[in-house]
Design an enzyme around this catalytic site. Structure first.
Site, PDB file in Angstrom:
ATOM      1  N   LYS A 108       0.855  -1.189   0.000  1.00 22.88           N
ATOM      2  CA  LYS A 108       0.000   0.000   0.000  1.00 22.88           C
ATOM      3  C   LYS A 108       0.888   1.234   0.000  1.00 22.88           C
ATOM      4  CE  LYS A 108      -4.542   0.453   0.267  1.00 22.88           C
ATOM      5  NZ  LYS A 108      -5.570  -0.486  -0.193  1.00 22.88           N
ATOM      6  N   GLY A 120     -24.501   3.468  -1.050  1.00 24.25           N
ATOM      7  CA  GLY A 120     -23.579   4.075  -2.015  1.00 24.25           C
ATOM      8  C   GLY A 120     -23.417   3.168  -3.220  1.00 24.25           C
ATOM      9  N   VAL A 142     -21.782   0.399  -3.773  1.00 25.38           N
ATOM     10  CA  VAL A 142     -21.952  -1.041  -3.557  1.00 25.38           C
ATOM     11  C   VAL A 142     -23.333  -1.352  -2.957  1.00 25.38           C
ATOM     12  CG1 VAL A 142     -21.059  -3.069  -2.332  1.00 25.38           C
ATOM     13  CG2 VAL A 142     -19.473  -1.385  -3.265  1.00 25.38           C
ATOM     14  N   TYR A 196     -26.210   0.099  -2.977  1.00 22.09           N
ATOM     15  CA  TYR A 196     -27.383   0.253  -3.837  1.00 22.09           C
ATOM     16  C   TYR A 196     -27.492  -0.911  -4.834  1.00 22.09           C
ATOM     17  CZ  TYR A 196     -30.938   2.375  -6.746  1.00 22.09           C
ATOM     18  OH  TYR A 196     -32.104   2.596  -7.435  1.00 22.09           O
TER      19      TYR A 196
HETATM   20  P1  NAI Z   1     -19.802   4.986  -1.143  1.00 24.09           P
HETATM   21  O1  NAI Z   1     -19.021   6.129  -0.579  1.00 24.09           O
HETATM   22  O2  NAI Z   1     -20.247   5.027  -2.553  1.00 24.09           O
HETATM   23  O3  NAI Z   1     -21.103   4.730  -0.245  1.00 24.09           O
HETATM   24  C1  NAI Z   1     -21.144   4.813   1.143  1.00 24.09           C
HETATM   25  C2  NAI Z   1     -22.588   5.149   1.524  1.00 24.09           C
HETATM   26  O4  NAI Z   1     -22.722   5.055   2.941  1.00 24.09           O
HETATM   27  C3  NAI Z   1     -23.007   6.565   1.138  1.00 24.09           C
HETATM   28  O5  NAI Z   1     -24.266   6.537   0.510  1.00 24.09           O
HETATM   29  C4  NAI Z   1     -23.072   7.298   2.488  1.00 24.09           C
HETATM   30  O6  NAI Z   1     -24.022   8.351   2.509  1.00 24.09           O
HETATM   31  C5  NAI Z   1     -23.478   6.159   3.400  1.00 24.09           C
HETATM   32  N1  NAI Z   1     -23.177   6.362   4.818  1.00 24.09           N
HETATM   33  C6  NAI Z   1     -22.097   6.955   5.387  1.00 24.09           C
HETATM   34  N2  NAI Z   1     -22.194   6.931   6.724  1.00 24.09           N
HETATM   35  C7  NAI Z   1     -23.342   6.287   7.018  1.00 24.09           C
HETATM   36  C8  NAI Z   1     -23.995   5.921   8.235  1.00 24.09           C
HETATM   37  N3  NAI Z   1     -23.477   6.233   9.421  1.00 24.09           N
HETATM   38  N4  NAI Z   1     -25.179   5.261   8.174  1.00 24.09           N
HETATM   39  C9  NAI Z   1     -25.727   4.952   6.973  1.00 24.09           C
HETATM   40  N5  NAI Z   1     -25.153   5.268   5.781  1.00 24.09           N
HETATM   41  C10 NAI Z   1     -23.985   5.933   5.810  1.00 24.09           C
HETATM   42  O7  NAI Z   1     -18.898   3.687  -0.859  1.00 24.09           O
HETATM   43  P2  NAI Z   1     -18.931   2.280  -1.612  1.00 24.09           P
HETATM   44  O8  NAI Z   1     -17.985   2.297  -2.743  1.00 24.09           O
HETATM   45  O9  NAI Z   1     -20.333   1.861  -1.827  1.00 24.09           O
HETATM   46  O10 NAI Z   1     -18.274   1.340  -0.501  1.00 24.09           O
HETATM   47  C11 NAI Z   1     -18.988   0.960   0.669  1.00 24.09           C
HETATM   48  C12 NAI Z   1     -18.065   0.222   1.622  1.00 24.09           C
HETATM   49  O11 NAI Z   1     -17.536  -0.925   0.986  1.00 24.09           O
HETATM   50  C13 NAI Z   1     -16.854   1.037   2.071  1.00 24.09           C
HETATM   51  O12 NAI Z   1     -16.549   0.708   3.401  1.00 24.09           O
HETATM   52  C14 NAI Z   1     -15.750   0.555   1.147  1.00 24.09           C
HETATM   53  O13 NAI Z   1     -14.479   0.682   1.775  1.00 24.09           O
HETATM   54  C15 NAI Z   1     -16.116  -0.896   0.973  1.00 24.09           C
HETATM   55  N6  NAI Z   1     -15.631  -1.458  -0.288  1.00 24.09           N
HETATM   56  C16 NAI Z   1     -15.975  -0.912  -1.497  1.00 24.09           C
HETATM   57  C17 NAI Z   1     -15.506  -1.454  -2.675  1.00 24.09           C
HETATM   58  C18 NAI Z   1     -15.922  -0.891  -4.021  1.00 24.09           C
HETATM   59  O14 NAI Z   1     -15.710  -1.582  -5.019  1.00 24.09           O
HETATM   60  N7  NAI Z   1     -16.508   0.307  -4.120  1.00 24.09           N
HETATM   61  C19 NAI Z   1     -14.591  -2.616  -2.678  1.00 24.09           C
HETATM   62  C20 NAI Z   1     -14.334  -3.165  -1.361  1.00 24.09           C
HETATM   63  C21 NAI Z   1     -14.828  -2.565  -0.218  1.00 24.09           C
END
Ligand code: NAI
Length: 346
Positions: A78, A181, A183, A185
């Site tokens: 990393k 977010g 993932v 959705y």
């Molecule tokens: P994103 O940033 O697109 O979505 C996160 C969502 O969580 C947002 O809609 C936000 O408003 C919501 N949120 C934040 N705090 C909250 C709370 N206290 N209660 C309810 N909702 C809350 O992130 P993404 O890409 O969907 O990733 C989600 C998780 O999965 C993260 O922890 C990320 O590290 C992990 N992840 C994502 C990957 C990817 O391909 N995008 C791959 C591996 C892990």
């Protein structure tokens, strides 16, 4: 730093500084035993040098385990750049980092992580070929990564339900999804198609509303999602959400979600879940869709084969559960031990 390197068995930590470009960065190479160290580049305003090193090392080790667990021919690494991603970026800075990566001659391959984008990787690419997620790669379209991550989590849920409840069919099961977010959705769409009932929460009302319209989900307040009576609780927002405050509230049979580092403290909170009879699907097994397709892309694998690789999550997760039961250890530890076995293989 050496003491910590010894404790976590880290191969190499590279401190990078280029004054003209304003670059201060750390590259942690945890292991190259199984192949080049693979892991993205994070940019963050670290409070201290120690925090930056600790983060790089911890994340690199996580990458070693993730790759080893899936038998991918990569190690774990990393990079972290110290700075504010909204204010401190420049082409010079990323190109300077690119030159440091080039000097490692392939021991470390970088990519996008928190605070960095495809454009930043394109800048790094000017100086080195040891970078993924550049323009034109499949990984650069974040949608496919999120889709494969969601797909892996969905299959992990089915494998967990199959193991604990006797059937992987999610029709009629209730799933509580925290975070809608990229993932979360997409995951809701897959769950809805499988006939599951959805309870959702997001701090962004518009996102929650979208899930209500598209998937007939029931929305609850962000704090209320923990206490929802459900079969599966899916943390898809932040890390550290399984802690002293939240675990006593849980009314689910299984925790299976996409968020990284869900257990605030692995040992204590992992045990707490176990004692309450809640099955915990180790986060890095479930959310490995992204790393699996990165590895596939580096090796020129076709998209249908990439999807098939992600499907291995189902069987491997069940293997984790069986291993945990046989050895009498918590599931998160079973996954780590399985990864260690891969690493120890001569
Ligand atoms: P994103 O940033 O697109 O979505 C996160 C969502 O969580 C947002 O809609 C936000 O408003 C919501 N949120 C934040 N705090 C909250 C709370 N206290 N209660 C309810 N909702 C809350 O992130 P993404 O890409 O969907 O990733 C989600 C998780 O999965 C993260 O922890 C990320 O590290 C992990 N992840 C994502 C990957 C990817 O391909 N995008 C791959 C591996 C892990």
């Amino acid at each position: 730093v050496w003491k910590e390197m010894k404790r976590l068995r880290v191969e190499q930590v590279v401190f990078c500084q280029e004054e003209a470009a304003g670059l201060q960065a750390v590259i942690a190479i945890h292991s190259t035993k199984l192949g080049p160290a693979l892991g993205g580049c994070r940019m963050w305003t670290y409070a201290s040098e120690n925090d930056a090193v600790a983060d790089a090392v911890r994340l690199a080790r996580g990458m070693t385990y993730k790759s080893a667990f899936f038998g991918l021919p990569y190690g774990g690494g990393k990079a972290v750049i110290v700075g504010n991603p909204a204010a401190d970026k420049s082409e010079d800075k990323f190109r300077a980092l690119g030159r440091f990566i080039e000097r490692l001659q392939g021991r470390y391959i970088t990519g996008v992580d928190l605070g960095t984008t495809v454009r930043d990787m394109d800048w790094i690419r000017q100086e080195t070929a040891y970078v993924t997620d550049t323009t034109g790669t499949i990984m650069a379209t974040g949608d496919f990564t999120a889709e494969m991550t969601a797909y892996g989590v969905f299959l992990g849920m089915k494998a967990s339900a199959d193991y604990l409840l006797g059937s992987g069919d999610l029709a009629g099961r209730t799933v509580a999804v925290q975070g809608l977010g990229k993932v979360g959705y997409l995951l809701c769409g897959m769950l809805r198609d499988a006939g599951a009932q959805l309870v959702v929460a997001d701090i962004d009302d518009a996102r929650a509303e979208k899930a209500v319209k598209a998937y007939h989900a029931r929305v609850v307040a962000p704090d209320a999602i923990y206490g929802e009576n459900c079969d599966i609780f899916a943390p898809c927002a932040l890390g550290g959400v399984l802690n002293d405050d939240t675990i006593p509230k849980l009314r689910c049979a299984i925790v299976a979600g996409a968020a990284n580092n869900q257990l605030q403290e692995e040992i204590r909170h992992g045990e707490d879940l176990e004692q309450r009879g809640i099955l915990y699907a180790p986060d890095y097994v479930l959310n490995a869709g992204g790393i699996i397709i990165t590895a596939c892309e580096l090796q020129g694998v076709s998209v249908p084969d990439m999807k098939r690789s992600v499907e291995r999550i189902y069987g491997l997760l069940q293997k984790v559960y069986r291993y945990a039961r046989q050895e009498g250890v918590p599931t998160w530890l079973a996954a780590n031990l399985m990864a260690e076995e891969e690493l120890q293989r001569p």
